[in-house]
Design a protein around this motif. Structure first.
Motif, PDB file in Angstrom:
ATOM      1  N   THR A 129      -2.325   9.513  24.612  1.00 22.53           N
ATOM      2  CA  THR A 129      -2.999  10.545  23.814  1.00 22.53           C
ATOM      3  C   THR A 129      -2.169  10.940  22.597  1.00 22.53           C
ATOM      4  O   THR A 129      -2.570  11.814  21.824  1.00 22.53           O
ATOM      5  CB  THR A 129      -3.262  11.815  24.645  1.00 22.53           C
ATOM      6  N   MET A 130      -0.990  10.314  22.443  1.00 27.34           N
ATOM      7  CA  MET A 130      -0.126  10.639  21.304  1.00 27.34           C
ATOM      8  C   MET A 130       0.678   9.396  20.938  1.00 27.34           C
ATOM      9  O   MET A 130       1.320   8.791  21.804  1.00 27.34           O
ATOM     10  CB  MET A 130       0.821  11.791  21.670  1.00 27.34           C
ATOM     11  N   VAL A 131       0.618   9.003  19.663  1.00 25.35           N
ATOM     12  CA  VAL A 131       1.359   7.809  19.230  1.00 25.35           C
ATOM     13  C   VAL A 131       2.376   8.201  18.163  1.00 25.35           C
ATOM     14  O   VAL A 131       2.134   9.095  17.352  1.00 25.35           O
ATOM     15  CB  VAL A 131       0.405   6.703  18.711  1.00 25.35           C
ATOM     16  N   ARG A 132       3.530   7.530  18.188  1.00 26.13           N
ATOM     17  CA  ARG A 132       4.639   7.842  17.292  1.00 26.13           C
ATOM     18  C   ARG A 132       4.797   6.667  16.316  1.00 26.13           C
ATOM     19  O   ARG A 132       5.325   5.621  16.682  1.00 26.13           O
ATOM     20  CB  ARG A 132       5.915   8.040  18.106  1.00 26.13           C
ATOM     21  N   ILE A 133       4.334   6.860  15.080  1.00 20.42           N
ATOM     22  CA  ILE A 133       4.279   5.738  14.142  1.00 20.42           C
ATOM     23  C   ILE A 133       5.123   6.025  12.905  1.00 20.42           C
ATOM     24  O   ILE A 133       4.927   7.045  12.233  1.00 20.42           O
ATOM     25  CB  ILE A 133       2.815   5.439  13.750  1.00 20.42           C
ATOM     26  N   GLY A 134       6.065   5.136  12.637  1.00 18.77           N
ATOM     27  CA  GLY A 134       6.945   5.307  11.477  1.00 18.77           C
ATOM     28  C   GLY A 134       6.766   4.235  10.423  1.00 18.77           C
ATOM     29  O   GLY A 134       6.205   4.465   9.360  1.00 18.77           O
ATOM     30  N   SER A 135       7.240   3.013  10.731  1.00 19.34           N
ATOM     31  CA  SER A 135       7.281   1.959   9.706  1.00 19.34           C
ATOM     32  C   SER A 135       5.900   1.568   9.186  1.00 19.34           C
ATOM     33  O   SER A 135       5.747   1.210   8.023  1.00 19.34           O
ATOM     34  CB  SER A 135       8.026   0.731  10.232  1.00 19.34           C
ATOM     35  N   SER A 136       4.859   1.666  10.009  1.00 15.51           N
ATOM     36  CA  SER A 136       3.512   1.314   9.540  1.00 15.51           C
ATOM     37  C   SER A 136       2.975   2.336   8.534  1.00 15.51           C
ATOM     38  O   SER A 136       2.026   2.059   7.805  1.00 15.51           O
ATOM     39  CB  SER A 136       2.533   1.204  10.714  1.00 15.51           C
ATOM     40  N   ILE A 137       3.596   3.516   8.500  1.00 20.09           N
ATOM     41  CA  ILE A 137       3.218   4.529   7.506  1.00 20.09           C
ATOM     42  C   ILE A 137       4.171   4.500   6.318  1.00 20.09           C
ATOM     43  O   ILE A 137       3.760   4.399   5.170  1.00 20.09           O
ATOM     44  CB  ILE A 137       3.228   5.951   8.120  1.00 20.09           C
ATOM     45  N   PHE A 138       5.475   4.574   6.614  1.00 21.52           N
ATOM     46  CA  PHE A 138       6.478   4.768   5.572  1.00 21.52           C
ATOM     47  C   PHE A 138       7.175   3.492   5.100  1.00 21.52           C
ATOM     48  O   PHE A 138       7.998   3.546   4.190  1.00 21.52           O
ATOM     49  CB  PHE A 138       7.561   5.743   6.071  1.00 21.52           C
ATOM     50  N   GLY A 139       6.893   2.363   5.754  1.00 23.31           N
ATOM     51  CA  GLY A 139       7.656   1.161   5.442  1.00 23.31           C
ATOM     52  C   GLY A 139       8.897   1.094   6.302  1.00 23.31           C
ATOM     53  O   GLY A 139       9.152   1.996   7.120  1.00 23.31           O
ATOM     54  N   ASN A 140       9.695   0.054   6.129  1.00 20.42           N
ATOM     55  CA  ASN A 140      10.849  -0.145   6.998  1.00 20.42           C
ATOM     56  C   ASN A 140      11.871   0.965   6.846  1.00 20.42           C
ATOM     57  O   ASN A 140      11.998   1.589   5.799  1.00 20.42           O
ATOM     58  CB  ASN A 140      11.507  -1.501   6.732  1.00 20.42           C
ATOM     59  N   ARG A 141      12.599   1.192   7.928  1.00 24.39           N
ATOM     60  CA  ARG A 141      13.568   2.274   8.002  1.00 24.39           C
ATOM     61  C   ARG A 141      14.774   2.005   7.115  1.00 24.39           C
ATOM     62  O   ARG A 141      15.197   0.874   6.946  1.00 24.39           O
ATOM     63  CB  ARG A 141      14.042   2.375   9.462  1.00 24.39           C
ATOM     64  N   ASN A 142      15.322   3.094   6.610  1.00 29.03           N
ATOM     65  CA  ASN A 142      16.545   2.996   5.815  1.00 29.03           C
ATOM     66  C   ASN A 142      17.713   3.447   6.686  1.00 29.03           C
ATOM     67  O   ASN A 142      17.811   4.604   7.049  1.00 29.03           O
ATOM     68  CB  ASN A 142      16.403   3.907   4.581  1.00 29.03           C
ATOM     69  N   TYR A 143      18.602   2.505   6.994  1.00 32.16           N
ATOM     70  CA  TYR A 143      19.710   2.838   7.914  1.00 32.16           C
ATOM     71  C   TYR A 143      20.985   3.233   7.173  1.00 32.16           C
ATOM     72  O   TYR A 143      22.010   3.448   7.777  1.00 32.16           O
ATOM     73  CB  TYR A 143      20.001   1.650   8.840  1.00 32.16           C
ATOM     74  N   ASN A 144      20.939   3.284   5.856  1.00 31.86           N
ATOM     75  CA  ASN A 144      22.166   3.628   5.113  1.00 31.86           C
ATOM     76  C   ASN A 144      22.544   5.076   5.312  1.00 31.86           C
ATOM     77  O   ASN A 144      21.715   5.936   5.329  1.00 31.86           O
ATOM     78  CB  ASN A 144      21.956   3.356   3.614  1.00 31.86           C
TER      79      ASN A 144
ATOM     80  N   MET B 223       0.834  -1.202   0.000  1.00 39.81           N
ATOM     81  CA  MET B 223       0.000   0.000   0.000  1.00 39.81           C
ATOM     82  C   MET B 223       0.874   1.259   0.000  1.00 39.81           C
ATOM     83  O   MET B 223       2.005   1.234   0.457  1.00 39.81           O
ATOM     84  CB  MET B 223      -0.912   0.006   1.234  1.00 39.81           C
ATOM     85  N   SER B 224       0.297   2.346  -0.483  1.00 40.41           N
ATOM     86  CA  SER B 224       1.045   3.599  -0.536  1.00 40.41           C
ATOM     87  C   SER B 224       1.096   4.244   0.845  1.00 40.41           C
ATOM     88  O   SER B 224       0.343   3.881   1.751  1.00 40.41           O
ATOM     89  CB  SER B 224       0.374   4.560  -1.515  1.00 40.41           C
ATOM     90  N   ILE B 225       1.973   5.229   0.964  1.00 41.41           N
ATOM     91  CA  ILE B 225       2.099   5.969   2.219  1.00 41.41           C
ATOM     92  C   ILE B 225       0.758   6.605   2.595  1.00 41.41           C
ATOM     93  O   ILE B 225       0.313   6.522   3.740  1.00 41.41           O
ATOM     94  CB  ILE B 225       3.204   7.043   2.091  1.00 41.41           C
ATOM     95  N   SER B 226       0.088   7.214   1.619  1.00 38.98           N
ATOM     96  CA  SER B 226      -1.179   7.887   1.932  1.00 38.98           C
ATOM     97  C   SER B 226      -2.257   6.892   2.359  1.00 38.98           C
ATOM     98  O   SER B 226      -3.050   7.177   3.258  1.00 38.98           O
ATOM     99  CB  SER B 226      -1.652   8.728   0.739  1.00 38.98           C
ATOM    100  N   GLN B 227      -2.254   5.700   1.740  1.00 40.50           N
ATOM    101  CA  GLN B 227      -3.226   4.668   2.150  1.00 40.50           C
ATOM    102  C   GLN B 227      -2.937   4.188   3.574  1.00 40.50           C
ATOM    103  O   GLN B 227      -3.847   4.038   4.389  1.00 40.50           O
ATOM    104  CB  GLN B 227      -3.174   3.486   1.179  1.00 40.50           C
ATOM    105  N   ASN B 228      -1.654   3.922   3.848  1.00 37.65           N
ATOM    106  CA  ASN B 228      -1.262   3.503   5.203  1.00 37.65           C
ATOM    107  C   ASN B 228      -1.696   4.543   6.233  1.00 37.65           C
ATOM    108  O   ASN B 228      -2.252   4.213   7.285  1.00 37.65           O
ATOM    109  CB  ASN B 228       0.263   3.335   5.300  1.00 37.65           C
ATOM    110  N   LEU B 229      -1.430   5.785   5.898  1.00 34.14           N
ATOM    111  CA  LEU B 229      -1.738   6.886   6.802  1.00 34.14           C
ATOM    112  C   LEU B 229      -3.238   6.971   7.075  1.00 34.14           C
ATOM    113  O   LEU B 229      -3.674   7.066   8.229  1.00 34.14           O
ATOM    114  CB  LEU B 229      -1.238   8.188   6.177  1.00 34.14           C
ATOM    115  N   ASN B 230      -4.017   6.908   6.016  1.00 29.95           N
ATOM    116  CA  ASN B 230      -5.473   7.018   6.171  1.00 29.95           C
ATOM    117  C   ASN B 230      -6.055   5.847   6.951  1.00 29.95           C
ATOM    118  O   ASN B 230      -6.966   6.013   7.750  1.00 29.95           O
ATOM    119  CB  ASN B 230      -6.147   7.143   4.795  1.00 29.95           C
ATOM    120  N   ASN B 231      -5.499   4.645   6.731  1.00 36.07           N
ATOM    121  CA  ASN B 231      -5.955   3.466   7.483  1.00 36.07           C
ATOM    122  C   ASN B 231      -5.703   3.640   8.980  1.00 36.07           C
ATOM    123  O   ASN B 231      -6.564   3.349   9.813  1.00 36.07           O
ATOM    124  CB  ASN B 231      -5.238   2.199   7.003  1.00 36.07           C
ATOM    125  N   ILE B 232      -4.508   4.136   9.316  1.00 35.89           N
ATOM    126  CA  ILE B 232      -4.159   4.332  10.733  1.00 35.89           C
ATOM    127  C   ILE B 232      -5.024   5.440  11.340  1.00 35.89           C
ATOM    128  O   ILE B 232      -5.598   5.278  12.411  1.00 35.89           O
ATOM    129  CB  ILE B 232      -2.656   4.649  10.894  1.00 35.89           C
TER     130      ILE B 232
END
Length: 221
Positions: free
Chosen positions: A206-221, A1-10
């Motif tokens: 009251t505040m959640v910090r969400i990364g990979s579920s929106i953007f996919g896995n992190r890039n550590y390079n 799914m795209s970033i915008s789809q992930n975001l809207n689902n969450i």
């Protein structure tokens, strides 16, 4: 799914009173802009230099949160624009943020980070240190008027054991409730990330910090 789809689902699954911080560390500006175009305005970064560069290059109505471990000497770099600093874990750091906020003629909102995890590598205050800082701030309003402590933040142990995570979340919620009665600005409990945000919300976050579920896995390079 795209970033915008992930975001809207969450977003559609979050209660109205819960703020979503999209954790965009290591992600390119194009990814952030895709989330921005989908309506997201609150983004969280872990590294000062990366945050400064993104702030300079991206739309000015983005609300930037610093969610990493902030070194006192780097507070001056984000003080002109940061909306919320999540991980304040010492009085020294709080005083430095206050000093830099004063220079920029701003009041910066901060969360005190409490150590709730069963891991030594995580930063944070224990209950007595938390009490000391809050007591100091309350009794020194003339000195500390450029920071506003608006709540608490914590990170659970990195484990599959949901009972342990729940216990850690509930321990922070009870501290939040205890200190909220004496601190009228307390409104934010920042708890929960991609893997455990639903549990965190059920425990009072009251505040959640969400990364990979929106953007996919992190890039550590």
């Amino acid at each position: 799914m795209s970033i915008s789809q992930n975001l809207n689902n969450i977003k559609s699954s979050l209660p109205e009173h819960v703020t979503l911080v999209a954790v965009s560390k290591t992600k390119p500006n194009a990814d952030i802009l895709e989330a921005y175009e989908a309506g997201q305005r609150v983004f969280g970064e872990n590294y000062v230099q990366e945050l400064v560069e993104k702030h300079d290059q991206l739309p000015k109505d983005i609300e930037w949160h610093f969610i990493g471990h902030l070194q006192s000497r780097k507070a001056k770099l984000i003080a002109p624009f940061v909306s919320l600093i999540h991980g304040v874990d010492s009085l020294k750091l709080l005083l430095e943020i206050n000093k830099q906020a004063q220079k920029n003629n701003r009041v910066i909102d901060c969360l005190l980070q409490v150590h709730i995890a069963d891991e030594e590598t995580k930063f944070g205050l224990d209950e007595s240190e938390l009490e000391e800082i809050l007591h100091f701030v309350q009794n020194d309003k003339n000195e500390i008027k450029n920071v506003r402590i608006v709540g608490l933040m914590g990170m659970a142990t990195f484990t599959e054991d949901q009972n342990q995570i729940k216990k850690e979340f509930e321990s922070l919620k009870s501290l939040f409730d205890k200190f909220k009665t004496q601190n009228p600005d307390f409104k934010t409990l920042s708890l929960g990330m991609s893997g455990d945000y639903e549990l965190a919300i059920s425990c009072g976050s009251t505040m959640v910090r969400i990364g990979s579920s929106i953007f996919g896995n992190r890039n550590y390079n």
